[in-house]
Write a protein that holds these residues in place. Structure first.
Motif, PDB file in Angstrom:
ATOM      1  N   PRO A 174       0.612  -1.367   0.141  1.00 28.25           N
ATOM      2  CA  PRO A 174       0.212  -0.173  -0.311  1.00 28.25           C
ATOM      3  C   PRO A 174       0.729   1.534  -0.370  1.00 28.25           C
ATOM      4  CG  PRO A 174       0.089  -0.971   2.223  1.00 28.25           C
ATOM      5  CD  PRO A 174       0.521  -1.986   0.999  1.00 28.25           C
ATOM      6  N   ALA A 175       2.117   1.193   0.183  1.00 26.43           N
ATOM      7  CA  ALA A 175       2.750   2.509   0.747  1.00 26.43           C
ATOM      8  C   ALA A 175       3.726   2.915  -0.786  1.00 26.43           C
ATOM      9  CB  ALA A 175       3.925   2.132   1.440  1.00 26.43           C
ATOM     10  N   ASN A 176       3.854   1.839  -1.656  1.00 27.52           N
ATOM     11  CA  ASN A 176       4.127   1.755  -3.202  1.00 27.52           C
ATOM     12  C   ASN A 176       3.421   1.966  -3.901  1.00 27.52           C
ATOM     13  OD1 ASN A 176       6.735   0.801  -2.126  1.00 27.52           O
ATOM     14  ND2 ASN A 176       6.345  -1.062  -2.743  1.00 27.52           N
ATOM     15  N   LEU A 177       1.779   2.178  -3.547  1.00 31.10           N
ATOM     16  CA  LEU A 177       0.645   2.826  -4.569  1.00 31.10           C
ATOM     17  C   LEU A 177       0.948   3.700  -4.240  1.00 31.10           C
ATOM     18  CD1 LEU A 177      -1.152   1.801  -6.214  1.00 31.10           C
ATOM     19  CD2 LEU A 177      -3.100   0.502  -4.311  1.00 31.10           C
ATOM     20  N   LEU A 193       2.639   6.309  -3.346  1.00 31.89           N
ATOM     21  CA  LEU A 193       3.941   6.856  -3.378  1.00 31.89           C
ATOM     22  C   LEU A 193       3.371   7.131  -5.184  1.00 31.89           C
ATOM     23  CD1 LEU A 193       6.542   8.129  -2.916  1.00 31.89           C
ATOM     24  CD2 LEU A 193       7.533   6.083  -3.619  1.00 31.89           C
ATOM     25  N   ALA A 194       3.013   5.906  -5.703  1.00 31.18           N
ATOM     26  CA  ALA A 194       2.716   5.952  -7.270  1.00 31.18           C
ATOM     27  C   ALA A 194       2.155   6.863  -7.678  1.00 31.18           C
ATOM     28  CB  ALA A 194       2.925   4.487  -7.429  1.00 31.18           C
ATOM     29  N   LEU A 195       1.284   7.247  -7.000  1.00 28.26           N
ATOM     30  CA  LEU A 195      -0.129   7.666  -7.504  1.00 28.26           C
ATOM     31  C   LEU A 195       0.344   9.920  -7.066  1.00 28.26           C
ATOM     32  CD1 LEU A 195      -3.005   6.577  -5.884  1.00 28.26           C
ATOM     33  CD2 LEU A 195      -2.918   7.014  -8.295  1.00 28.26           C
ATOM     34  N   VAL A 196       1.650  10.074  -6.146  1.00 23.79           N
ATOM     35  CA  VAL A 196       2.064  11.228  -6.006  1.00 23.79           C
ATOM     36  C   VAL A 196       1.745  11.838  -7.631  1.00 23.79           C
ATOM     37  CG1 VAL A 196       3.740  12.642  -5.449  1.00 23.79           C
ATOM     38  CG2 VAL A 196       2.605  10.411  -3.604  1.00 23.79           C
ATOM     39  N   PRO A 197       2.832  12.064  -8.277  1.00 18.24           N
ATOM     40  CA  PRO A 197       2.706  12.309  -9.366  1.00 18.24           C
ATOM     41  C   PRO A 197       1.514  13.122  -9.793  1.00 18.24           C
ATOM     42  CG  PRO A 197       4.934  10.585 -10.187  1.00 18.24           C
ATOM     43  CD  PRO A 197       3.468  10.780  -8.569  1.00 18.24           C
ATOM     44  N   PHE A 198       0.254  12.306  -9.832  1.00 18.05           N
ATOM     45  CA  PHE A 198      -1.026  12.545 -10.533  1.00 18.05           C
ATOM     46  C   PHE A 198      -1.590  13.585  -9.536  1.00 18.05           C
ATOM     47  CE2 PHE A 198       0.744   8.245 -12.286  1.00 18.05           C
ATOM     48  CZ  PHE A 198       0.870   8.361 -13.763  1.00 18.05           C
ATOM     49  N   ALA A 199      -1.017  13.958  -8.109  1.00 13.39           N
ATOM     50  CA  ALA A 199      -1.638  14.705  -7.747  1.00 13.39           C
ATOM     51  C   ALA A 199      -2.860  15.763  -7.856  1.00 13.39           C
ATOM     52  CB  ALA A 199      -1.287  14.515  -5.910  1.00 13.39           C
ATOM     53  N   PRO A 200      -3.474  16.027  -8.318  1.00 16.01           N
ATOM     54  CA  PRO A 200      -3.431  17.163  -8.867  1.00 16.01           C
ATOM     55  C   PRO A 200      -3.644  19.094  -7.965  1.00 16.01           C
ATOM     56  CG  PRO A 200      -5.555  17.219  -8.435  1.00 16.01           C
ATOM     57  CD  PRO A 200      -4.949  15.857  -7.742  1.00 16.01           C
ATOM     58  N   SER A 201      -3.141  18.281  -7.066  1.00 12.31           N
ATOM     59  CA  SER A 201      -3.656  19.487  -5.900  1.00 12.31           C
ATOM     60  C   SER A 201      -2.446  18.407  -4.981  1.00 12.31           C
ATOM     61  CB  SER A 201      -4.222  19.882  -5.460  1.00 12.31           C
ATOM     62  OG  SER A 201      -5.054  19.012  -4.117  1.00 12.31           O
ATOM     63  N   LEU A 202      -1.688  20.132  -4.601  1.00 11.38           N
ATOM     64  CA  LEU A 202      -0.604  19.945  -3.096  1.00 11.38           C
ATOM     65  C   LEU A 202      -1.197  18.869  -1.692  1.00 11.38           C
ATOM     66  CD1 LEU A 202       2.205  20.439  -2.217  1.00 11.38           C
ATOM     67  CD2 LEU A 202       0.902  22.723  -1.423  1.00 11.38           C
ATOM     68  N   PRO A 203      -2.391  19.795  -0.885  1.00 15.45           N
ATOM     69  CA  PRO A 203      -2.755  19.169  -0.431  1.00 15.45           C
ATOM     70  C   PRO A 203      -3.018  17.736  -0.535  1.00 15.45           C
ATOM     71  CG  PRO A 203      -4.199  20.991  -0.402  1.00 15.45           C
ATOM     72  CD  PRO A 203      -3.343  20.645  -1.453  1.00 15.45           C
ATOM     73  N   LEU A 204      -3.181  16.603  -1.886  1.00 18.52           N
ATOM     74  CA  LEU A 204      -3.767  15.436  -1.809  1.00 18.52           C
ATOM     75  C   LEU A 204      -2.170  14.904  -2.106  1.00 18.52           C
ATOM     76  CD1 LEU A 204      -5.378  13.148  -2.923  1.00 18.52           C
ATOM     77  CD2 LEU A 204      -5.481  13.822  -5.198  1.00 18.52           C
ATOM     78  N   ALA A 205      -1.751  15.577  -3.042  1.00 19.46           N
ATOM     79  CA  ALA A 205      -0.060  14.925  -2.459  1.00 19.46           C
ATOM     80  C   ALA A 205       0.772  15.261  -1.495  1.00 19.46           C
ATOM     81  CB  ALA A 205       0.670  15.929  -3.511  1.00 19.46           C
ATOM     82  N   ILE A 206       0.196  16.089  -0.844  1.00 20.86           N
ATOM     83  CA  ILE A 206       1.456  16.100   0.870  1.00 20.86           C
ATOM     84  C   ILE A 206       0.009  14.273   1.235  1.00 20.86           C
ATOM     85  CG2 ILE A 206       0.753  16.781   3.298  1.00 20.86           C
ATOM     86  CD1 ILE A 206       0.902  19.412   1.457  1.00 20.86           C
ATOM     87  N   THR A 207      -1.282  13.946   1.083  1.00 22.56           N
ATOM     88  CA  THR A 207      -1.859  13.161   2.064  1.00 22.56           C
ATOM     89  C   THR A 207      -1.358  12.013   0.859  1.00 22.56           C
ATOM     90  OG1 THR A 207      -4.149  14.254   1.929  1.00 22.56           O
ATOM     91  CG2 THR A 207      -4.395  12.313   2.142  1.00 22.56           C
ATOM     92  N   LEU A 208      -0.774  11.640  -0.014  1.00 22.22           N
ATOM     93  CA  LEU A 208      -0.366  10.510  -0.326  1.00 22.22           C
ATOM     94  C   LEU A 208       0.755  10.410  -0.141  1.00 22.22           C
ATOM     95  CD1 LEU A 208      -1.541  10.596  -3.811  1.00 22.22           C
ATOM     96  CD2 LEU A 208      -2.440   9.347  -1.866  1.00 22.22           C
ATOM     97  N   LEU A 209       1.848  11.306   0.173  1.00 24.54           N
ATOM     98  CA  LEU A 209       3.194  11.121   0.945  1.00 24.54           C
ATOM     99  C   LEU A 209       2.965  10.974   2.062  1.00 24.54           C
ATOM    100  CD1 LEU A 209       5.018  14.397  -0.785  1.00 24.54           C
ATOM    101  CD2 LEU A 209       5.529  11.924  -1.327  1.00 24.54           C
TER     102      LEU A 209
END
Length: 336
Positions: free
Chosen positions: A315-318, A320-336
């Motif tokens: 689940p951690a790698n999944l 991380l793989a979705l981070v580049p496709f995050a359209p906003s900073l809050p979503l990218a931070i959540t995935l990280l």
């Protein structure tokens, strides 16, 4: 001469108990020194992993040059670790740790003094700079080899969990401190470059403190007179070690695509983050990672070490793989 044999035996038993207690106390002191040094080094790594891309951008270099220097640091660490593994039998672990800490001091000073690309690349390859959030330096096998002989097999996972926890939490503190050069430059109305160079001197100072801790380590009895001939490597563990090495190599290949310095560079370029914001993000990711080590030890007692590694990575790698496709900073931070 007048003491009865039972009394003599009692006194000998007490003396043996005192010696054993002293031995345990010495091991506990050595353990604390190694854990403290681990914390200092991790703080420095968390600090410079965010400052490295900012510093290179400030010098006029782009993402390509940043990636090349990050690659050089990892390749140099791998080569140095291999050399230490081949020739460590010729010196004590204490001596090698002191030498590695001295190299850390020189690395920080050189990065603060140099600005041209090729000298920086050479220092990155030969030095101890770590662009990753985890420890990939020559210190890691040396410290773990020292720690492994201090506890029983049953307690070793818990000790390594504590070792990893200290590394992650102090790396998180270092990431939070990466905002200091930017804040200092704004307060003093100065340029950012001198503040960043001073930050690398702080990295060197942390290496100097670690060196002082390593000097307090006692020489191990088995390494006081090193055997010029190495022992036969691995033996019956060879298959297990090679299998795990293949697994970790595959994992590390993927992890090399998202080392913390390059991930920070991507956040700077994609969302225009400041050092303070990036430091806060990596601080909280580091804190959560640190807490996970204690969960790992608890889970491993129930489902085994290999299952814990594999089924928590998925689940951690999944995410991380979705981070580049995050359209906003809050979503990218959540995935990280």
């Amino acid at each position: 001469w007048t003491t009865s044999p039972p009394a003599k035996a009692s006194r000998l038993n007490r003396a043996a108990s005192v010696s054993f207690a002293s031995l345990r106390l010495g091991a506990a002191t050595e353990m604390r020194l190694l854990l403290a040094a681990r914390g200092l080094r991790a703080m420095g790594d968390g600090f410079v992993s965010l400052l490295l891309p900012v510093y290179l951008l400030e010098l006029g270099y782009g993402p390509f040059e940043t990636g090349v220097i990050a690659t050089a640091t990892l390749a140099g660490s791998a080569l140095l670790t291999l050399l230490v593994g081949l020739y460590a039998h010729r010196a004590s672990g204490r001596t090698l740790l002191i030498g590695a800490a001295f190299l850390m001091v020189l690395t920080g000073i050189a990065f603060a003094a140099l600005e041209d690309f090729w000298p920086l690349l050479l220092v990155a390859f030969a030095g101890t700079l770590n662009p990753s959030s985890g420890d990939v330096s020559v210190f890691l096998p040396l410290e773990q080899a020292q720690l492994a002989r201090m506890v029983s097999d049953r307690d070793r996972t818990s000790l390594f969990a504590r070792y990893s926890f200290i590394g992650s939490i102090m790396a998180a503190v270092g990431a939070l401190g990466a905002a200091l050069p930017e804040v200092a430059a704004e307060l003093m109305g100065a340029e950012l470059r001198p503040a960043l160079q001073a930050a690398f001197l702080l990295y060197a100072a942390l290496g100097g403190l670690a060196l002082l801790l390593y000097r307090r380590l006692p020489p191990a009895p088995e390494t006081a007179h090193p055997d010029p001939a190495p022992a036969k490597p691995l033996g019956r563990s060879r298959h297990i070690v090679l299998t795990l090495a293949a697994l970790f190599s595959l994992d590390a290949f993927a992890g090399g695509l998202v080392v913390q310095s390059l991930l920070a560079l991507w956040l700077f370029e994609r969302f225009g983050l400041s050092l303070a914001t990036a430091g806060a993000i990596f601080f909280w990711t580091g804190v959560l990672s640190a807490l996970s080590y204690f969960a790992a030890a608890w889970i491993a007692e129930r489902i085994g070490l290999i299952n814990t590694m594999v089924f928590t990575h998925l689940p951690a790698n999944l995410c991380l793989a979705l981070v580049p496709f995050a359209p906003s900073l809050p979503l990218a931070i959540t995935l990280l």
